[in-house]
Design an enzyme around this catalytic site. Structure first.
Site, mmCIF file in Angstrom:
data_model
loop_
_atom_site.group_PDB
_atom_site.id
_atom_site.type_symbol
_atom_site.label_atom_id
_atom_site.label_comp_id
_atom_site.label_asym_id
_atom_site.label_seq_id
_atom_site.Cartn_x
_atom_site.Cartn_y
_atom_site.Cartn_z
ATOM 1 C CG ASP A 1 -1.826 -1.503 1.315
ATOM 2 O OD1 ASP A 1 -2.658 -1.564 -0.058
ATOM 3 O OD2 ASP A 1 -1.923 -2.224 2.480
ATOM 4 C CE LYS B 1 1.573 1.571 -12.974
ATOM 5 N NZ LYS B 1 0.828 1.416 -13.940
ATOM 6 C CG ASP C 1 20.672 12.985 -6.481
ATOM 7 O OD1 ASP C 1 21.470 13.828 -5.839
ATOM 8 O OD2 ASP C 1 19.778 13.206 -6.678
ATOM 9 C CG HIS D 1 -7.475 -1.403 2.054
ATOM 10 N ND1 HIS D 1 -6.879 -1.037 0.909
ATOM 11 C CD2 HIS D 1 -6.813 -2.943 2.113
ATOM 12 C CE1 HIS D 1 -5.711 -1.376 0.693
ATOM 13 N NE2 HIS D 1 -5.532 -2.577 1.903
ATOM 14 C CG HIS E 1 -3.179 -4.465 -1.565
ATOM 15 N ND1 HIS E 1 -3.230 -4.083 -0.535
ATOM 16 C CD2 HIS E 1 -3.370 -5.525 -2.129
ATOM 17 C CE1 HIS E 1 -1.471 -4.964 -0.297
ATOM 18 N NE2 HIS E 1 -2.239 -5.976 -1.478
ATOM 19 C CD GLN F 1 -4.943 -3.689 -12.559
ATOM 20 O OE1 GLN F 1 -4.183 -3.708 -13.482
ATOM 21 N NE2 GLN F 1 -5.694 -3.300 -13.079
ATOM 22 C CG HIS G 1 -3.211 -1.449 -9.575
ATOM 23 N ND1 HIS G 1 -2.052 -0.889 -9.698
ATOM 24 C CD2 HIS G 1 -3.781 -1.106 -10.844
ATOM 25 C CE1 HIS G 1 -1.567 -0.163 -11.017
ATOM 26 N NE2 HIS G 1 -2.749 -0.454 -11.641
ATOM 27 C CD GLU H 1 -2.917 -4.836 3.401
ATOM 28 O OE1 GLU H 1 -3.309 -4.082 2.524
ATOM 29 O OE2 GLU H 1 -1.202 -4.562 3.562
#
Length: 927
Positions: A299, A446, A451, A480, A512, A640, A778, A841
């Site tokens: 998460d 993603k 640095d 959630h 998630h 997903q 996800h 979780e």
């Protein structure tokens, strides 16, 4: 929804091999070039006569039965030898010598056998191919543009542009590059291919590449029975047409093929392994990098005390990471560079949302502007959604709502450079293919690269890799919440694409995800990926050459003395209990990066795969296959999507979802059942793909998902029968699918903002009343045996794994001091702590049996918890859910048949068939 797909076959990796098994022939006519997008098993052009290319793409390839008339019982002419004593036919002459004699194989076998292991293939050359191009080259000039005329190409000899596709069970597993204008092409191309297919034959399909498609020249088939013993078959074969006759007198294909079964591949027998000789995943673009550090995240944020403490083997307690908090501070502390890649990047997102933190009101865009004003090079490489536009200041949001134009406009007058990058097919592809790729596929990576302080006034590179985009809808915690944070943490950040129209008082869609931070040499490979992509995207094209070039925006870190190079980056000793070894993987092709070899002949040296007009890095798929094959105890996946191995479905075998991952998991379980050993696979997926669950695309994805589940459970049941265990165990004692959901009671603060009447019979009204909604999974991650972890941006479907669709990146990592081979028992390092933290979780508990996920007791405990949570979720009574892990609402009987759970044939409140529907929508949008 981020992921739809088109139906292209997949291409496995080919690690280099020093020498071919036979010499090249002394002659070669024609120049080499690779052309076109991925190949689709195209039959002759007449096969496509009924297709309207403007409104639907051509079929990917005909069903296997298409080739049956000329592959099953044809007299295949063959010359050469089988590489084992006492078997096969031999020729004392060289395969290419004038004295070579032709020996027929006889009738090809139709016996279907399981090929599970690797195929080692050489495609050497073809001779005396027919010329199919006199007519189609003319069409290519008319429809492909007049540039060839300008360059004087028409003055050259016009003949076929041949290449070879290799397929098993209707799935393309490899292909050569195209050689232009040659009737005697020489490829000398090597393939080392993982296979997990039930097949009777291996097909070598010779084709002519044309501007308007591909023509079938002919086919060579190798019976699986001939290679099943492991003997190397090597020789020259007559190329046959659709009638089983030689496509041209003397037309031949020279090749060799050898099968190695899984039980002979030692690399898959001991997990990660021990000692200094383990080289990670072989045959990949980036090598295994030793001596790094890794932080694993679940998460976007984990507040202090929200999850229980987890004891590790070294006496330490597992530390729950705070992903967006760490990203925020990494950006703040950068001095030289901040590079971001994203499917979506929103300048208005808040990374820190703790009320007591003074940074909680800081927006990402403001922070990046501030850093660029300090002299930090800030570059954003964001997917250019083709449905969003910015024309004369008028912006449209686009179908996906990625904020790409909005973010570019925000940074327009700053020194932050935003490069919106469309997903291009490349100029050498057909117009149809360019439109197809540009409209459907995305840049899905993603990453955040910065640095950081390396001590001694030096800087080093640190990278974040995973599934979290820096945009709206992504911030969440392990609780959630649905309603309770709408006026606090999620004020101004409401996201729920399931609903259309009025969303007042509706639950948000909880999110998630999994992410990681890499500190060490592997972070430099993430930087290399960014640089290769930026240089490709920044290259001006056509009219864009008049615009400002972004080429010089990248920092040359080799010219900046205070930034350490990869060879100088600080490392952690392999003997340190907290040391990590890390490897970077990608799904990407040469249309999206600069730096791949220009000549496809050299693709193998970089562990790249050839497609038509493109070189492909599909090492994420390679990494998944390697990790699953090496698993000895259990596999835990959060993803997903979960679609693949369509070649073994009970229907729609030819849609092209050919990635091996589901089949490899099923075969791993089957092998363990036959060996009377325990093994378990836990797979967590969203309840439905993001969007409207009754929509055609969503229903089609669920339909393919159901086919994938059915194939896996059927394989497991067959193994139980073979082992005589079908009365003692059920398929769900080995494989289970789960989803996540939440339900909240109304508290005294009336946090829900009831909005319009909650008794309306719409998804919004029903959800307001029931106060329940799925938690959107996800994640794109896998844990194997608590010793190896994969986290990235890639989903388990064809578009993420193939390499020519969405661009993806992932990391695979392990701790050398925390492996089964070293400990001779279950590892208790950071990966163990991460998996246990995720289970805490999802289930709101930590049971003693969780330390042995492969055990039957653990499997049944987790399934019981999930079934109870599902009953609480679907109940008419509103109650507070503590745990979120729920049984995926399907019923699996003892024979492995998968049906909707009785009473739960549709998703609560929102509708939509749980197992999907075969609706009239192009399947290439949904795999």
């Amino acid at each position: 929804m981020e992921n739809y797909g088109w139906n292209y076959p997949y291409y496995p990796y080919r690690p280099p091999r020093p020498n071919p098994p036979y010499p090249a022939p002394p002659h070669h006519h024609g120049s080499m070039s690779h052309s076109g997008p991925l190949d689709h098993h195209h039959p002759p052009m007449s096969y496509y006569a009924s297709f309207d290319y403007q409104h639907q793409p051509p079929p990917p390839y005909p069903p296997v039965s298409y080739y049956a008339s000329f592959s099953s019982h044809s007299d295949l002419s063959y010359s050469g030898r089988l590489d084992s004593s006492g078997h096969g036919f031999t020729s004392t002459a060289s395969p290419h010598s004038p004295g070579m004699h032709i020996v027929p194989f006889g009738k090809a076998s139709l016996k279907v056998l399981l090929l599970h292991g690797n195929l080692d293939i050489w495609v050497s050359c073809a001779n005396n191919l027919p010329n199919l191009d006199l007519f189609h080259k003319t069409l290519g000039v008319v429809f492909g543009g007049m540039t060839n005329m300008i360059e004087g190409q028409l003055s050259k000899k016009i003949t076929s542009d041949p290449y070879v596709s290799i397929s098993v069970a209707g799935a393309v597993i490899g292909r050569t590059y195209v050689i232009s204008n040659s009737e005697n092409p020489v490829w000398q191309q090597h393939f080392y291919v993982p296979v997990a297919h039930h097949a009777a034959e291996v097909h070598f399909v010779v084709k002519d590449s044309d501007a308007v498609g591909s023509q079938l020249i002919g086919i060579v088939t190798i019976p699986v029975e001939q290679i099943y013993s492991g003997a190397r078959i090597e020789g020259t074969y007559s190329i046959r047409d659709s009638n089983g006759k030689p496509c041209k007198p003397g037309a031949t294909l020279s090749l060799s093929i050898q099968y190695t079964s899984m039980n002979k591949l030692s690399v898959y027998h001991s997990g990660v392994g021990a000692g200094p000789y383990y080289q990670g995943v072989p045959g990949t673009y980036f090598p295994l990098r030793e001596g790094g550090s890794v932080t694993l995240y679940q998460d976007a944020h984990v507040p202090e005390g929200m999850l229980p403490g987890i004891k590790l083997g070294n006496g330490m307690c597992y530390e729950h990471g705070k992903c967006w908090h760490d990203m925020f501070h990494a950006i703040c502390q950068a001095r030289r560079l901040i590079y971001i890649t994203g499917w979506s990047v929103w300048h208005n997102v808040r990374l820190v949302r703790d009320k007591e933190d003074p940074s909680s009101e800081c927006r990402l865009g403001e922070l990046l502007r501030s850093k660029s004003q300090e002299g930090v090079r800030v570059l954003l490489l964001v997917w250019d959604d083709p449905t969003s536009q910015n024309i004369l200041g008028y912006m449209t949001d686009g179908v996906m709502g990625t904020h790409d134009e909005e973010t570019r406009r925000f940074f327009k007058d700053s020194s932050v450079q935003v490069l919106l990058c469309p997903r291009n097919a490349g100029k050498r592809h057909s117009w149809v293919k360019q439109r197809e790729v540009g409209t459907i596929y995305t840049h899905h990576q993603k990453n955040l690269i910065v640095d950081a302080d390396a001590g001694g006034n030096r800087r080093k590179i640190v990278a974040f890799v995973g599934g979290l985009d820096l945009c709206d809808g992504r911030y969440d915690t392990p609780q959630h919440p649905l309603f309770r944070t709408l006026q606090t943490d999620h004020n101004g950040d409401y996201h729920n694409p399931t609903f259309t129209g009025n969303v007042s008082g509706c639950p948000r869609e909880p999110w998630h995800d999994l992410h990681s931070k890499i500190d060490g040499p592997a972070a430099y490979d993430v930087l290399t990926n960014f640089e290769e992509r930026w240089l490709k995207a920044a290259k001006p094209h056509r009219i864009n050459k008049l615009k400002t070039s972004y080429d010089d925006a990248l920092l040359r870190i080799d010219r900046i003395p205070d930034i350490l190079r990869v060879l100088d980056a600080p490392t952690v000793s392999a003997n340190d209990p907290e040391a990590w070894h890390v490897q970077i993987f990608r799904s990407i092709d040469s249309n999206s990066v600069k730096g791949f070899p220009k000549d496809p002949k050299y693709a193998t040296s970089k562990n790249l795969v050839c497609g038509k007009n493109v070189l492909i890095d599909m090492s994420i798929h390679t990494a998944y296959v390697k990790a699953i094959r090496a698993a000895q105890h259990f596999i835990y996946i959060e993803n997903q999507y979960f679609i693949g191995s369509s070649y073994d479905w009970n229907a729609h075998k030819d849609i092209g979802a050919n990635n091996l991952i589901p089949m490899e998991i099923a075969l791993k379980i089957a092998d363990k059942i036959r060996a009377k050993e325990r093994f378990a696979a836990y797979i967590v997926i969203p309840m439905w793909p993001e969007g409207v669950p009754t929509g055609a695309a969503t229903q089609r994805i669920l339909y393919w998902q159901h086919k994938t589940m059915q194939m896996m459970y059927g394989t497991i049941y067959n193994a139980l029968v073979e082992a005589g265990l079908e009365d003692e165990y059920s398929p769900q004692d080995y494989l289970n699918f789960f989803c996540l959901g939440n339900r909240e009671m109304v508290n005294g603060n009336n946090e829900s903002g009831t909005g319009s009447a909650s008794n309306e019979n719409t998804p919004q009204g029903l959800c307001r009343k029931s106060r329940r909604f799925m938690i959107y999974v996800h994640s794109k991650g896998m844990v194997v045996d608590d010793e190896y972890v994969v986290i990235g941006s890639a989903n388990i479907n064809q578009r993420s794994m193939e390499g020519t669709r969405d661009t993806e990146i992932a990391m695979g990592a392990y701790q050398p001091q925390h492996t089964w081979a070293r400990r001779q028992s279950g590892p208790r390092g950071q990966i163990y702590g991460y998996r246990m933290s995720l289970w805490a979780e999802h289930m709101a508990l930590l049971d003693d049996c969780f330390v042995e996920p492969e055990s039957l007791g653990c499997v049944r405990k987790v399934r019981t918890v999930a079934e109870e949570n599902w009953e609480q979720f679907r109940s008419e009574e509103v109650s507070e859910m503590r745990g979120h892990l729920m049984k995926y609402p399907v019923e699996v009987d003892r024979k492995g048949k998968v049906r909707p759970l009785p009473g739960s044939e549709e998703f609560p409140d929102v509708g939509g068939n749980v197992v999907g529907s075969f609706l009239a929508i192009q399947e290439n949008l949904t795999i």
